[in-house]
Design an enzyme around this catalytic site. Structure first.
Site, PDB file in Angstrom:
ATOM      1  N   HIS A 282       0.845  -1.188   0.000  1.00  0.00           N
ATOM      2  CA  HIS A 282       0.000   0.000   0.000  1.00  0.00           C
ATOM      3  C   HIS A 282       0.883   1.241   0.000  1.00  0.00           C
ATOM      4  O   HIS A 282       2.026   1.215   0.469  1.00  0.00           O
ATOM      5  CB  HIS A 282      -0.895   0.025   1.239  1.00  0.00           C
ATOM      6  CG  HIS A 282      -1.905  -1.065   1.272  1.00  0.00           C
ATOM      7  ND1 HIS A 282      -3.084  -1.005   0.562  1.00  0.00           N
ATOM      8  CD2 HIS A 282      -1.911  -2.260   1.919  1.00  0.00           C
ATOM      9  CE1 HIS A 282      -3.778  -2.110   0.778  1.00  0.00           C
ATOM     10  NE2 HIS A 282      -3.090  -2.887   1.595  1.00  0.00           N
TER      11      HIS A 282
ATOM     12  N   CYS B  43      -0.381   2.482  -4.350  1.00  0.00           N
ATOM     13  CA  CYS B  43      -1.278   3.575  -4.713  1.00  0.00           C
ATOM     14  C   CYS B  43      -0.513   4.892  -4.728  1.00  0.00           C
ATOM     15  O   CYS B  43       0.391   5.104  -3.926  1.00  0.00           O
ATOM     16  CB  CYS B  43      -2.431   3.672  -3.715  1.00  0.00           C
ATOM     17  SG  CYS B  43      -3.550   2.263  -3.730  1.00  0.00           S
TER      18      CYS B  43
END
Length: 494
Positions: free
Chosen positions: A178, A220
């Site tokens: 992430h 991301c």
């Protein structure tokens, strides 16, 4: 199912579907035919060419890092294990591959195949043989930086392996986890911030201990790690799963086609990661350039203009004329599989927003568990804890913006995106200070809350300091929620 559960399910389904914009063009129109690209780069593309056919020129080094833990994040460690197998088949030695992963997946009680990790619905075990260089609490920012810099004296714990490279060597770094604007997740303590990573890469360059370095980044908003920060002249070429403003995507997820085997309740891979690895798995990498792979991965990760993200490239773009063999080696079994367009583009893969993959796991686990079982109750609890945390973080950030700038100006300032080419924030120290201040009053941002890093950066860019942020945070958050996602047991993320 209760009314609340039904409402949350609808919210989840909407979130997982994403927002389709028929007018956007993710892939663009710059994909060249591989044959045209090959002629361009090998017949007058300019610049010095690495002798990719000479194994005696330098040593290949690789650093592989999965930045998460938890079974719902299965895909990140699966990506890293797959990359290790690819590099070993390519001829890299274990002594030149350094692996960071929490190692809580293979023998996790949730794993339907104990001791096995797969990265494809019909894939082989990619866990077998993976070195346990840095696992568990040894997967830290400090150890990662020390390994890249070759600084053995800074290491305690783990295997002690570092990138002990020389001036003729080539380095490959692959990170999967992430992320958020300007930040990359880690399973322990603080996160990796873009300014610190760039400083480490600059130090590595200043040491003169590599000829070229390639960085593949799955996260991301991963473009924000390099945008406006990774300058030319460092002999570093980087590609990212997404641009500076969007999510990356998980794939081979429950309910999708192709999905995982029915006994799995989690995504097996990430779209950008499996795109570059599945391409590398089947080709003679002496005949494929970094640029050719970038274009192919860009198209596949865009999911052919449906759900997907914009793969980006940064740094010394001229290095993209080098063959993949320079960094990854090549599997002798693929000697006859030259890179051509007809055998390169695989069918589109359905994908799930990276930040929603944990919710999908909890929901699929709940859906499959028999009624009245502890497993079903646990899955429901995990789902609602995650949703509650999300609502708390979203509400807190929005309220802080309104308290600092007013009801009308607050949302505008928090959502501002700087022009392309500019770094996220002017003062990285301010950003880290505001992150710690927020977490002191409102609890951990977590892997989900990283999405709000741009809002915190924008607060810094307006000149707001720690004192005003503390005052607003105290008003917005009366206490830190008791759920696991808000816990600060592992410390602040900055």
């Amino acid at each position: 199912m209760t009314r609340l559960a039904s409402g949350v399910l609808i919210t989840l389904l909407v979130a997982l579907a994403g927002i389709a914009d028929g007018s956007r063009d993710i892939a663009g129109d710059i994909l060249k035919l591989p044959s045209e690209a090959y002629r361009f780069f090998h017949n007058g593309g300019g610049g010095a060419k690495v002798n990719d056919d000479d194994d005696s020129v330098g040593t290949r080094w690789a650093v592989l890092l999965a930045g998460s833990n938890g079974f719902w994040n299965y895909r990140h460690q699966a990506d890293i294990c797959h990359a290790y197998q690819l590099l070993r088949k390519g001829g890299l030695k274990d002594e030149n591959i350094i692996v960071f992963m929490y190692d809580d997946i293979a023998f996790n009680e949730e794993n339907p195949r104990p001791g096995v990790i797969i990265n494809h619905p019909h894939g082989d075990d990619v866990y077998k043989g993976v070195p346990k260089d840095y696992t568990g609490e040894d997967v830290t920012v400090e150890k990662f930086f020390a390994v890249v810099l070759g600084n053995k004296t800074a290491l305690t714990g783990g295997s002690g392996k570092v990138v002990d490279s020389g001036p003729n060597d080539h380095i490959f770094i692959f990170y999967s986890d992430h992320g958020g604007p300007g930040v990359l997740g880690m399973p322990t303590s603080r996160y990796i911030y873009a300014d610190e990573l760039i400083d480490v890469l600059k130090k590595k360059h200043a040491s003169g201990n590599y000829k070229s370095l390639v960085f593949y980044l799955e996260a991301c908003e991963s473009g924000s790690i390099f945008e406006g920060l990774l300058l030319e002249g460092l002999n570093i070429y980087a590609t990212t799963a997404s641009n500076a403003e969007e999510s990356s995507w998980g794939t081979y997820c429950p309910g999708e086609i192709p999905g995982p085997p029915p006994e799995y309740s989690t995504c097996l891979g990430d779209l950008y990661s499996i795109a570059w690895m599945e391409d590398s798995d089947i080709h003679n990498l002496r005949t494929e350039t970094l640029h050719q792979q970038y274009e192919l991965v860009k198209t596949r990760t865009a999911s052919y203009n449906s759900y997907g993200s914009h793969v980006m490239q940064y740094g010394d773009i001229g290095l993209s004329k080098n063959n993949l063999f320079t960094y990854l080696g090549t599997n002798p079994a693929n000697d006859n599989y030259t890179f051509v367009d007809e055998n390169s583009l695989r069918p589109a893969s359905k994908a799930v927003n990276q930040r929603d993959a944990d919710l999908l796991h909890f929901w699929d686990k709940y859906r499959k568990a028999p009624e009245g079982t502890p497993r079903k109750a646990e899955a429901q609890k995990q789902f609602f804890e995650a949703m509650s945390h999300r609502m708390h973080v979203d509400h807190s950030i929005k309220l802080i913006g309104k308290l600092l700038f007013g009801i009308e100006k607050g949302p505008e300032i928090l959502n501002t995106v700087r022009p392309a080419g500019q770094p996220l924030v002017d003062d990285w120290g301010c950003l880290k200070s505001l992150v710690r201040t927020f977490e002191s009053h409102c609890g951990a941002l977590s892997q989900y809350g990283m999405k709000h890093m741009r809002s915190l950066a924008n607060i810094c860019n307006t000149g707001i300091g720690k004192e005003k942020m503390a005052e607003a945070s105290a008003q917005a958050c009366e206490n830190i929620p008791s759920g696991p996602w808000s816990s600060l047991d592992k410390g602040f993320s900055a």
